[in-house]
Design a protein around this motif. Structure first.
Motif, PDB file in Angstrom:
ATOM      1  N   LEU A 165       0.828  -1.216   0.000  1.00 30.91           N
ATOM      2  CA  LEU A 165       0.000   0.000   0.000  1.00 30.91           C
ATOM      3  C   LEU A 165       0.856   1.256   0.000  1.00 30.91           C
ATOM      4  O   LEU A 165       0.509   2.252  -0.643  1.00 30.91           O
ATOM      5  CB  LEU A 165      -0.946   0.010   1.193  1.00 30.91           C
ATOM      6  N   TRP A 166       1.958   1.239   0.721  1.00 32.33           N
ATOM      7  CA  TRP A 166       2.864   2.397   0.769  1.00 32.33           C
ATOM      8  C   TRP A 166       3.311   2.772  -0.641  1.00 32.33           C
ATOM      9  O   TRP A 166       3.397   3.944  -0.982  1.00 32.33           O
ATOM     10  CB  TRP A 166       4.065   2.063   1.652  1.00 32.33           C
ATOM     11  N   TRP A 176       2.658   8.223   6.421  1.00 32.47           N
ATOM     12  CA  TRP A 176       2.747   7.081   7.342  1.00 32.47           C
ATOM     13  C   TRP A 176       1.644   6.095   6.990  1.00 32.47           C
ATOM     14  O   TRP A 176       0.516   6.489   6.673  1.00 32.47           O
ATOM     15  CB  TRP A 176       2.597   7.530   8.795  1.00 32.47           C
ATOM     16  N   LEU A 177       1.964   4.806   7.067  1.00 30.41           N
ATOM     17  CA  LEU A 177       0.985   3.754   6.813  1.00 30.41           C
ATOM     18  C   LEU A 177       1.410   2.532   7.598  1.00 30.41           C
ATOM     19  O   LEU A 177       2.547   2.067   7.464  1.00 30.41           O
ATOM     20  CB  LEU A 177       0.939   3.424   5.316  1.00 30.41           C
ATOM     21  N   PHE A 227       4.975  -1.182   9.724  1.00 31.53           N
ATOM     22  CA  PHE A 227       4.592   0.106   9.149  1.00 31.53           C
ATOM     23  C   PHE A 227       5.630   0.587   8.161  1.00 31.53           C
ATOM     24  O   PHE A 227       6.734   0.055   8.087  1.00 31.53           O
ATOM     25  CB  PHE A 227       4.378   1.154  10.248  1.00 31.53           C
ATOM     26  N   GLN A 228       5.259   1.636   7.440  1.00 33.43           N
ATOM     27  CA  GLN A 228       6.131   2.348   6.517  1.00 33.43           C
ATOM     28  C   GLN A 228       6.048   3.822   6.883  1.00 33.43           C
ATOM     29  O   GLN A 228       4.961   4.341   7.113  1.00 33.43           O
ATOM     30  CB  GLN A 228       5.661   2.167   5.073  1.00 33.43           C
ATOM     31  N   GLY A 229       7.182   4.504   6.926  1.00 36.38           N
ATOM     32  CA  GLY A 229       7.190   5.928   7.232  1.00 36.38           C
ATOM     33  C   GLY A 229       8.126   6.243   8.379  1.00 36.38           C
ATOM     34  O   GLY A 229       8.974   5.433   8.754  1.00 36.38           O
ATOM     35  N   ASN A 230       7.933   7.429   8.946  1.00 34.76           N
ATOM     36  CA  ASN A 230       8.770   7.885  10.062  1.00 34.76           C
ATOM     37  C   ASN A 230       8.471   7.095  11.328  1.00 34.76           C
ATOM     38  O   ASN A 230       7.449   6.413  11.422  1.00 34.76           O
ATOM     39  CB  ASN A 230       8.523   9.374  10.323  1.00 34.76           C
ATOM     40  N   VAL A 231       9.349   7.228  12.318  1.00 34.36           N
ATOM     41  CA  VAL A 231       9.112   6.585  13.606  1.00 34.36           C
ATOM     42  C   VAL A 231       7.737   6.990  14.119  1.00 34.36           C
ATOM     43  O   VAL A 231       7.210   8.051  13.752  1.00 34.36           O
ATOM     44  CB  VAL A 231      10.211   6.928  14.632  1.00 34.36           C
ATOM     45  N   ALA A 232       7.151   6.166  14.971  1.00 37.01           N
ATOM     46  CA  ALA A 232       5.760   6.365  15.363  1.00 37.01           C
ATOM     47  C   ALA A 232       5.556   6.127  16.847  1.00 37.01           C
ATOM     48  O   ALA A 232       6.420   5.567  17.534  1.00 37.01           O
ATOM     49  CB  ALA A 232       4.871   5.408  14.565  1.00 37.01           C
ATOM     50  N   CYS A 233       4.402   6.526  17.320  1.00 37.26           N
ATOM     51  CA  CYS A 233       3.993   6.228  18.700  1.00 37.26           C
ATOM     52  C   CYS A 233       3.963   4.712  18.859  1.00 37.26           C
ATOM     53  O   CYS A 233       3.559   3.997  17.947  1.00 37.26           O
ATOM     54  CB  CYS A 233       2.603   6.792  18.974  1.00 37.26           C
ATOM     55  N   THR A 234       4.377   4.235  20.021  1.00 34.20           N
ATOM     56  CA  THR A 234       4.456   2.784  20.212  1.00 34.20           C
ATOM     57  C   THR A 234       3.249   2.198  20.920  1.00 34.20           C
ATOM     58  O   THR A 234       2.943   1.023  20.724  1.00 34.20           O
ATOM     59  CB  THR A 234       5.727   2.405  20.990  1.00 34.20           C
ATOM     60  N   ASN A 235       2.559   2.980  21.750  1.00 28.07           N
ATOM     61  CA  ASN A 235       1.393   2.492  22.488  1.00 28.07           C
ATOM     62  C   ASN A 235       0.282   3.523  22.415  1.00 28.07           C
ATOM     63  O   ASN A 235       0.527   4.712  22.616  1.00 28.07           O
ATOM     64  CB  ASN A 235       1.733   2.264  23.971  1.00 28.07           C
ATOM     65  N   ASP A 273      -1.736   8.164   7.417  1.00 28.62           N
ATOM     66  CA  ASP A 273      -1.663   9.611   7.647  1.00 28.62           C
ATOM     67  C   ASP A 273      -1.208  10.312   6.379  1.00 28.62           C
ATOM     68  O   ASP A 273      -0.441   9.750   5.595  1.00 28.62           O
ATOM     69  CB  ASP A 273      -0.647   9.934   8.743  1.00 28.62           C
ATOM     70  N   SER A 274      -1.641  11.555   6.235  1.00 31.84           N
ATOM     71  CA  SER A 274      -1.230  12.375   5.106  1.00 31.84           C
ATOM     72  C   SER A 274      -0.858  13.776   5.576  1.00 31.84           C
ATOM     73  O   SER A 274      -1.489  14.301   6.507  1.00 31.84           O
ATOM     74  CB  SER A 274      -2.360  12.481   4.082  1.00 31.84           C
TER      75      SER A 274
END
Length: 154
Positions: A31-32, A40-41, A58-66, A123-124
């Motif tokens: 999908l990315w 982010w996806l 996921f694909q994209g920047n680092v993200a929230c973990t919880n 996210d966009s």
């Protein structure tokens, strides 16, 4: 975006014999590469022992973990058991800003054995990026993904 073509690709890519993490990882990568104007996806998987959504493939920047159920767009989609398509995340009460560049978001619940076990989050950096066509197309793709998860107990 040609969702029917992507659906055929998903059917060929997602194998119920593969571990569910492998299927989620390949789904997010595919999908990315198909989407434009996203930053982010990926997936958040529900962990019943922690009562949290935990960052998955996921694909994209680092993200929230919880993310707690009911919190932010992901937690809201999980708790409400429905797709949330947010045109402007700054207008969403309790939005969790993992990436300040994100302006719009769509989150699709993923079911296994009649319960929500994860969410697909996209996210966009553009306002109002996601359409009704995206919502329906993503729901159709998630339905295919869910069939590849049947052998695994979440």
């Amino acid at each position: 975006m040609n969702y029917s073509l992507i659906a055929r690709q998903c059917e060929g890519l997602l194998d119920p014999e593969n571990h569910y993490l492998s299927n989620l990882a390949n789904f997010s990568a595919m999908l990315w590469n198909e989407f434009q104007d996203i930053n982010w996806l990926g997936f958040y998987l529900y962990d019943s022992q922690r009562d949290q959504l935990i960052l998955g493939p996921f694909q994209g920047n680092v993200a929230c973990t919880n993310i707690a159920p009911g919190k932010g767009v992901c937690g809201g989609a999980y708790s409400q058991q429905q797709i949330l398509r947010i045109a402007d995340v700054d207008q969403f009460p309790g939005h969790i800003a993992c990436d300040a560049a994100s302006r719009s978001e769509i989150v699709v619940p993923i079911y296994h054995a009649d319960k929500v076990v994860a969410v697909l989050d996209i996210d966009s950096p553009l306002l109002s990026r996601f359409t009704q066509e995206d919502q329906q197309g993503l729901q159709d793709l998630v339905n295919i993904l869910e069939k590849s998860l049947v052998k695994f107990d979440f």
